[in-house]
Motif scaffolding. Structure first.
Motif, short mmCIF file in Angstrom:
data_model
loop_
_atom_site.label_atom_id
_atom_site.label_comp_id
_atom_site.label_asym_id
_atom_site.label_seq_id
_atom_site.Cartn_x
_atom_site.Cartn_y
_atom_site.Cartn_z
N ARG B 9 -6.90 -2.23 -9.34
CA ARG B 9 -6.04 -1.48 -8.46
C ARG B 9 -6.89 -1.55 -7.12
N TYR B 10 -7.52 -2.06 -6.95
CA TYR B 10 -8.31 -2.25 -5.85
C TYR B 10 -8.90 -3.41 -5.11
N LEU B 11 -9.11 -4.48 -4.30
CA LEU B 11 -8.85 -5.36 -4.05
C LEU B 11 -9.72 -6.00 -2.81
N VAL B 12 -10.55 -5.82 -1.88
CA VAL B 12 -10.72 -6.54 -1.31
C VAL B 12 -11.44 -8.25 -0.87
N TRP B 34 8.39 -4.85 -6.44
CA TRP B 34 7.80 -4.88 -5.82
C TRP B 34 7.90 -3.97 -3.89
N TYR B 35 7.49 -2.50 -4.23
CA TYR B 35 7.28 -1.85 -3.19
C TYR B 35 5.65 -2.21 -2.20
N GLN B 36 5.55 -2.29 -0.59
CA GLN B 36 4.83 -1.96 0.15
C GLN B 36 4.83 -0.51 0.76
N GLN B 37 3.62 -0.04 0.35
CA GLN B 37 3.87 0.71 1.05
C GLN B 37 2.07 1.67 2.14
N ASP B 38 2.62 2.07 3.19
CA ASP B 38 1.15 1.98 4.36
C ASP B 38 1.36 3.74 4.25
N PRO B 39 0.18 3.96 4.88
CA PRO B 39 0.31 5.55 4.83
C PRO B 39 0.95 6.56 5.22
N ARG B 82 -3.84 -12.97 4.73
CA ARG B 82 -3.97 -12.46 6.13
C ARG B 82 -4.16 -10.52 5.89
N PRO B 83 -4.89 -10.03 7.09
CA PRO B 83 -5.30 -8.96 8.05
C PRO B 83 -4.64 -8.41 7.71
N SER B 84 -2.81 -8.49 8.02
CA SER B 84 -1.77 -7.88 8.23
C SER B 84 -0.35 -7.61 6.56
N HIS B 85 -2.10 -8.04 4.99
CA HIS B 85 -1.15 -7.80 3.63
C HIS B 85 -1.40 -6.61 3.57
N THR B 86 -2.59 -6.43 4.34
CA THR B 86 -3.22 -4.93 4.03
C THR B 86 -2.67 -3.87 3.75
N SER B 87 -2.64 -3.77 1.98
CA SER B 87 -1.53 -2.27 2.29
C SER B 87 -2.04 -2.18 0.95
N SER B 98 16.26 5.83 -15.11
CA SER B 98 15.18 6.23 -15.01
C SER B 98 14.12 5.11 -14.33
N TRP B 99 13.16 5.88 -13.55
CA TRP B 99 12.72 4.63 -12.85
C TRP B 99 11.06 5.76 -13.23
N HIS B 100 10.53 4.06 -12.78
CA HIS B 100 8.59 3.98 -13.13
C HIS B 100 7.95 3.52 -12.29
N PHE B 101 7.16 3.98 -11.52
CA PHE B 101 6.23 3.27 -10.89
C PHE B 101 4.76 2.87 -11.30
N GLY B 102 4.33 1.87 -11.34
CA GLY B 102 3.04 1.95 -11.07
C GLY B 102 1.96 2.77 -10.50
N ASP B 103 0.43 2.20 -10.59
CA ASP B 103 -0.50 3.59 -9.58
C ASP B 103 -0.87 2.61 -8.59
N GLY B 104 -0.12 1.01 -8.51
CA GLY B 104 -0.74 0.51 -7.28
C GLY B 104 -1.71 -0.37 -6.90
N THR B 105 -1.61 -1.73 -6.79
CA THR B 105 -2.94 -2.27 -5.92
C THR B 105 -3.20 -2.19 -4.84
N ARG B 106 -3.96 -1.37 -4.03
CA ARG B 106 -4.58 -1.29 -2.60
C ARG B 106 -5.70 -2.50 -2.56
N LEU B 107 -4.69 -3.64 -1.69
CA LEU B 107 -5.06 -4.60 -1.02
C LEU B 107 -5.88 -4.34 0.49
N SER B 108 -7.21 -4.96 0.63
CA SER B 108 -7.62 -5.06 1.74
C SER B 108 -8.27 -6.29 2.00
#
Lengths: 110, 110
Positions: B9-12, B34-39, B82-87, B98-108
């Motif tokens: 779920r989270y990775l630093v 796979w989608y990328q989402q920034d705030p 790389r730091p630019s992959h933070t997302s 029918s579409w379903h999403f997971g709760d995501g991985t927050r990568l830093s």
């Protein structure tokens, strides 16, 4: 110009209010329209899916599509604090490649 | 209820490391994404798959790769972070409307 435009808000309303969330799009080829709700730290959840102009109702939610104006809306009646989330519109020409708006942040105040 | 799981779920992690983000689903859906989402920003499609041994690049240029050896599993790999992959990285499945999403991985990436 972005293919999908959405006012990011934030939008704050009192409990019980009617909420109107809107998106505009640029490509008249788009024919499938979706609304997602995303709670903090969660993935998007599909709320409404429609592919024709007009209204589609599901409980307190109504999705409206106006293809002539390239304008879609989501109405929430009798809004509740549990409706506080980010709402994403999404459109596509097929089931597969979906273009998302940036989302509108909604807060429903008790 | 949809069953789509993302780990971690989270990775630093430090720059230059190889990272694999896991996504698994139990619904038997052929299509995965796979989608990328920034705030405050739109979801951007990174990769998608129509089924086993099918993978395609999405609209967002990425230094990542995916594989689809089994229907239920669609991992995303960054060979050198790389730091630019933070997302936030979101996995999704679909079948028809029918579409379903997971709760995501927050990568830093530090």
């Amino acid at each position: 110009q972005k293919e999908v435009e959405q006012d990011p808000g934030p939008l704050s309303v009192p409990e019980g209010a009617i909420v109107s969330l809107n998106c505009t799009y640029s490509n008249s080829a788009f024919q499938y329209f979706m609304w997602y709700r995303q709670y903090s730290r969660k993935g998007p959840e599909l709320l409404m899916y429609t592919y024709s102009s007009g209204n589609k109702e599901d409980g307190r939610f109504t999705a409206q599509v106006d293809k002539s104006s390239k304008y879609i809306s989501l109405f929430i009646r009798d809004s509740q604090p549990s409706d506080s989330a980010t709402y994403l519109c999404a459109i596509t020409t097929s089931y597969d490649k979906v273009i998302f708006g940036p989302g509108t942040s909604l807060s429903v105040i008790p | 209820e949809a069953d789509i799981y993302q780990t971690p779920r989270y990775l630093v992690i430090g720059t230059g490391k190889k990272i694999t983000l896991e996504c698994s689903q139990t619904m038997g859906h052929d299509k995965m994404y796979w989608y990328q989402q920034d705030p405050g920003m739109e979801l951007h499609l990174i990769h998608y798959s129509y089924g086993v041994n099918s993978t395609e690049k999405g609209d967002l240029s990425s230094e990542s790769t995916v594989s689809r050896i089994r229907t239920e599993h669609f991992p995303l790999t960054l060979e050198s972070a790389r730091p630019s992959h933070t997302s936030q990285y979101l996995c999704a499945t679909s079948r028809g409307d029918s579409w379903h999403f997971g709760d995501g991985t927050r990568l830093s990436i530090l």
